[in-house]
Design an enzyme around this catalytic site. Structure first.
Site, PDB file in Angstrom:
ATOM      1  N   ARG A  74       0.863  -1.183   0.000  1.00  0.00           N
ATOM      2  CA  ARG A  74       0.000   0.000   0.000  1.00  0.00           C
ATOM      3  C   ARG A  74       0.900   1.235   0.000  1.00  0.00           C
ATOM      4  O   ARG A  74       1.731   1.404   0.896  1.00  0.00           O
ATOM      5  CB  ARG A  74      -0.895  -0.005   1.234  1.00  0.00           C
ATOM      6  N   ARG A 144      -1.053   6.221   9.664  1.00  0.00           N
ATOM      7  CA  ARG A 144      -1.072   5.733   8.290  1.00  0.00           C
ATOM      8  C   ARG A 144      -1.352   6.849   7.287  1.00  0.00           C
ATOM      9  O   ARG A 144      -1.359   8.015   7.640  1.00  0.00           O
ATOM     10  CB  ARG A 144      -2.078   4.589   8.178  1.00  0.00           C
ATOM     11  N   LYS A 206      -2.746   0.647  15.148  1.00  0.00           N
ATOM     12  CA  LYS A 206      -2.787   1.527  13.985  1.00  0.00           C
ATOM     13  C   LYS A 206      -3.512   2.835  14.317  1.00  0.00           C
ATOM     14  O   LYS A 206      -4.363   2.889  15.208  1.00  0.00           O
ATOM     15  CB  LYS A 206      -3.477   0.832  12.819  1.00  0.00           C
ATOM     16  N   LYS A 208      -5.201   6.457  12.344  1.00  0.00           N
ATOM     17  CA  LYS A 208      -5.625   7.020  11.058  1.00  0.00           C
ATOM     18  C   LYS A 208      -6.028   8.481  11.212  1.00  0.00           C
ATOM     19  O   LYS A 208      -6.714   8.841  12.170  1.00  0.00           O
ATOM     20  CB  LYS A 208      -6.785   6.205  10.489  1.00  0.00           C
ATOM     21  N   CYS A 426     -14.593  -4.026   0.535  1.00  0.00           N
ATOM     22  CA  CYS A 426     -13.165  -4.243   0.745  1.00  0.00           C
ATOM     23  C   CYS A 426     -12.679  -5.334  -0.206  1.00  0.00           C
ATOM     24  O   CYS A 426     -13.457  -5.956  -0.927  1.00  0.00           O
ATOM     25  CB  CYS A 426     -12.884  -4.632   2.192  1.00  0.00           C
ATOM     26  N   CYS A 432      -7.000 -11.525   1.078  1.00  0.00           N
ATOM     27  CA  CYS A 432      -6.902 -11.072   2.465  1.00  0.00           C
ATOM     28  C   CYS A 432      -6.970 -12.258   3.420  1.00  0.00           C
ATOM     29  O   CYS A 432      -7.943 -13.038   3.392  1.00  0.00           O
ATOM     30  CB  CYS A 432      -8.019 -10.090   2.789  1.00  0.00           C
ATOM     31  N   CYS A 472     -14.903  -9.171   6.717  1.00  0.00           N
ATOM     32  CA  CYS A 472     -14.657  -9.473   8.125  1.00  0.00           C
ATOM     33  C   CYS A 472     -15.004  -8.224   8.918  1.00  0.00           C
ATOM     34  O   CYS A 472     -15.329  -7.190   8.336  1.00  0.00           O
ATOM     35  CB  CYS A 472     -13.195  -9.901   8.333  1.00  0.00           C
ATOM     36  N   CYS A 476     -12.413  -2.317   6.831  1.00  0.00           N
ATOM     37  CA  CYS A 476     -11.770  -1.678   5.677  1.00  0.00           C
ATOM     38  C   CYS A 476     -12.764  -1.109   4.675  1.00  0.00           C
ATOM     39  O   CYS A 476     -12.486  -0.118   4.020  1.00  0.00           O
ATOM     40  CB  CYS A 476     -10.835  -2.669   4.989  1.00  0.00           C
TER      41      CYS A 476
END
Length: 563
Positions: A74, A144, A206, A208, A426, A432, A472, A476
């Site tokens: 990414r 990110r 993470k 964002k 996603c 994935c 899931c 995303c």
């Protein structure tokens, strides 16, 4: 938290020598196509996830072969801006050095390569570096890719917002030289790495960040830890309202996890932007849960210590006091597809890319089409957080040629419905590793089914429902900000969530658990029928199902989501 055992991710970060680990040794190991031990996690800080093709995993196992390991990369593209020459370079790499040959535009306003085998990984990073792109900190426990409203630059305000997205991204980047040493053959020195903002063990989870310009909520602020809402006076950026603690990921069956709206901390002048960004990140760095990664995101820290306490600490660290938030309103979050003219006389063409997947399909060579535009385009491209692509800065005399190329390659289709334009998924299967159900491959046919339901009940062609599918519960595809959100539970089965709103400021609530696609469509048929006959003028589907009591609204995520 110090009395609790730290998660193993904390150990591997601490022992990684500022994210180096033994990645370089693994890279040169040709016995396996994958990365081993800690390096499997550490490559994420360098912008990559190890994956394999799950469609052929069982067959390879029968042949006593390891899974077909590869990486997804990414890129770091603050604000989603990329030049035509850069685009042609990534297009060429995707053709020549990936298993699938595609470029995928993501909900994080960047592009991904899928299916890069180990012998091509270093070449990939060096190719990107040569054109001024990297993948530093697009995954892992760091800040990110910073999103920014992708409306074409119609005023100085949009340009200012984009510049701040770049500044925030650079300010919060890891300072370690590991990326350059491993992938770019940078000189290896005795390390004196320091991470003044992220810390030697980086963030608990993470993180964002977005910069957004009302009234467009195209970046879905409530999906992010930190958001800067641009406030202007006389067309000039004067500061930001700061929203903290949004996030959508959860874990099936674990009620200590939940999606959460961001809290409004207040207004700060523009010259305090970087101070506030660093203060929020360092507070989360020091206060976040490093024992339980499922409760490690900023949203859980706010709920554990109290939003007011967290805010006060940010004020202390930034040396500011938040002023009351300035008025703003979100009215839309979709991309304005088609041509839009900017105040500078330049034109901007937003192209709908279903699921963000740029590939040459039979009779619809999308990827070739974008490359052909890149060969003649003199402006730039803007990737959107809705997986679409804007051809920006087109002179009036070039409009006809750009549109001709786009139409010839299927990049413009006047028959695309509003429902399809407002649906998103996603990646999910087959690449994935977290996927429990289909998403990207499932969405196109499912949208067709939903279109038929809308038509059956006499709804006008311009009507639509914000629809999102994730394979899931990790979020995303941002299903937890949709009017109808499907969250994968098992092959062919999803949890059905209802009650988000059109402007992206309300979390939907689970309506039915672990049901089949046929059951979902039956529920949709019944509910859309009621919506068509009972709704108030201009009332969206999500607002309707809340108003008539089909589903209770989620006002406070922790309290209401499971109630």
């Amino acid at each position: 938290m110090s009395e609790q055992k730290l998660s193993d991710n904390e150990r591997l970060k601490r022992e990684s020598n500022f994210l180096r680990g033994t990645i370089e040794t693994d890279l040169n190991d040709r016995i396996t196509g994958g990365f081993t031990a800690d390096n499997f996690q550490l490559i994420r800080f360098h912008g990559m996830y190890q994956q394999d093709d799950r469609d052929i995993r069982a067959e390879r196992a029968k042949q006593k072969l390891e899974p077909l390991h590869n990486v997804m990369l990414r890129a770091r593209m603050p604000g989603g801006v990329i030049t035509p020459s850069q685009w042609l370079a990534i297009d060429k790499f995707a053709d020549e050095h990936t298993m699938y040959g595609s470029i995928r535009l993501t909900t994080r306003q960047t592009f991904q390569f899928h299916g890069v085998l180990k012998p091509n990984i270093k070449l990939m990073h060096q190719t990107l570096h040569q054109i001024g792109i990297d993948s530093i900190a697009t995954a892992g426990d760091v800040n990110r890719n910073v999103l920014c409203t992708t409306n074409p630059v119609e005023s100085a305000l949009h340009q200012e917002a984009y510049e701040w997205a770049k500044k925030i991204s650079e300010h919060l980047l890891p300072k370690t030289r590991a990326y350059a040493e491993i992938w770019l053959d940078g000189e290896k020195l005795e390390t004196t790495d320091e991470e003044p903002i992220l810390g030697s063990t980086y963030l608990p989870r993470k993180f964002k960040t977005t910069v957004v310009i009302p009234p467009q909520n195209d970046v879905d602020v409530h999906a992010n830890d930190l958001n800067f809402i641009a406030i202007a006076e006389d067309g000039k950026l004067v500061g930001f309202n700061v929203l903290v603690g949004g996030g959508l990921a959860m874990t099936h069956g674990d009620k200590s996890t939940y999606p959460r709206r961001a809290d409004d901390f207040g207004f700060v002048p523009v010259d305090k932007t970087l101070d506030v960004a660093a203060a929020v990140v360092t507070t989360q760095r020091d206060w976040g849960n490093r024992s339980n990664r499922k409760n490690a995101k900023t949203k859980y820290t706010l709920d554990r210590v109290g939003s007011d306490v967290f805010k006060a600490e940010v004020e202390k660290r930034a040396g500011i006091e938040f002023a009351p938030s300035r008025p703003y309103e979100f009215t839309d979050r979709g991309d304005r597809l088609g041509w839009v003219e900017g105040i500078d006389g330049k034109h901007h063409l937003a192209l709908f890319i279903e699921n963000g997947r740029l590939l040459d399909y039979p009779g619809k060579p999308l990827k070739t089409g974008v490359a052909e535009i890149a060969k003649v385009h003199r402006g730039d491209f803007r990737m959107t957080a809705n997986q679409n692509l804007i051809v920006a800065g087109v002179p009036a005399e070039e409009k006809a040629n750009i549109e001709k190329i786009a139409r010839e390659h299927g990049l413009i289709d006047d028959g695309i419905s509003e429902q399809r334009k407002n649906s998103m998924a996603c990646v999910s299967l087959p690449t994935c590793p977290l996927a429990m159900a289909e998403a990207e491959r499932f969405l196109p046919e499912f949208v067709t089914d939903v279109e038929q339901v809308l038509e059956k009940h006499g709804l006008p062609e311009e009507e639509n429902i914000i629809l999102r599918v994730t394979g899931c519960p990790n979020g995303c595809g941002r299903a937890m900000l949709a009017e109808v959100g499907l969250v994968g539970k098992a092959p062919g089965r999803y949890n059905l969530h209802l009650g988000g709103n059109r402007n992206g400021t309300r979390i939907p609530k689970m309506y039915r658990e672990n049901i089949t696609v046929e059951q979902i469509l039956a529920e949709m048929d019944s509910l859309v029928g009621r919506w068509a006959s009972e709704r108030q003028e201009g009332e969206g589907f999500g607002d309707f199902v809340v108003r008539v009591g089909v589903i209770a609204p989620v006002e406070v995520s922790k309290r209401d989501f499971y109630a």
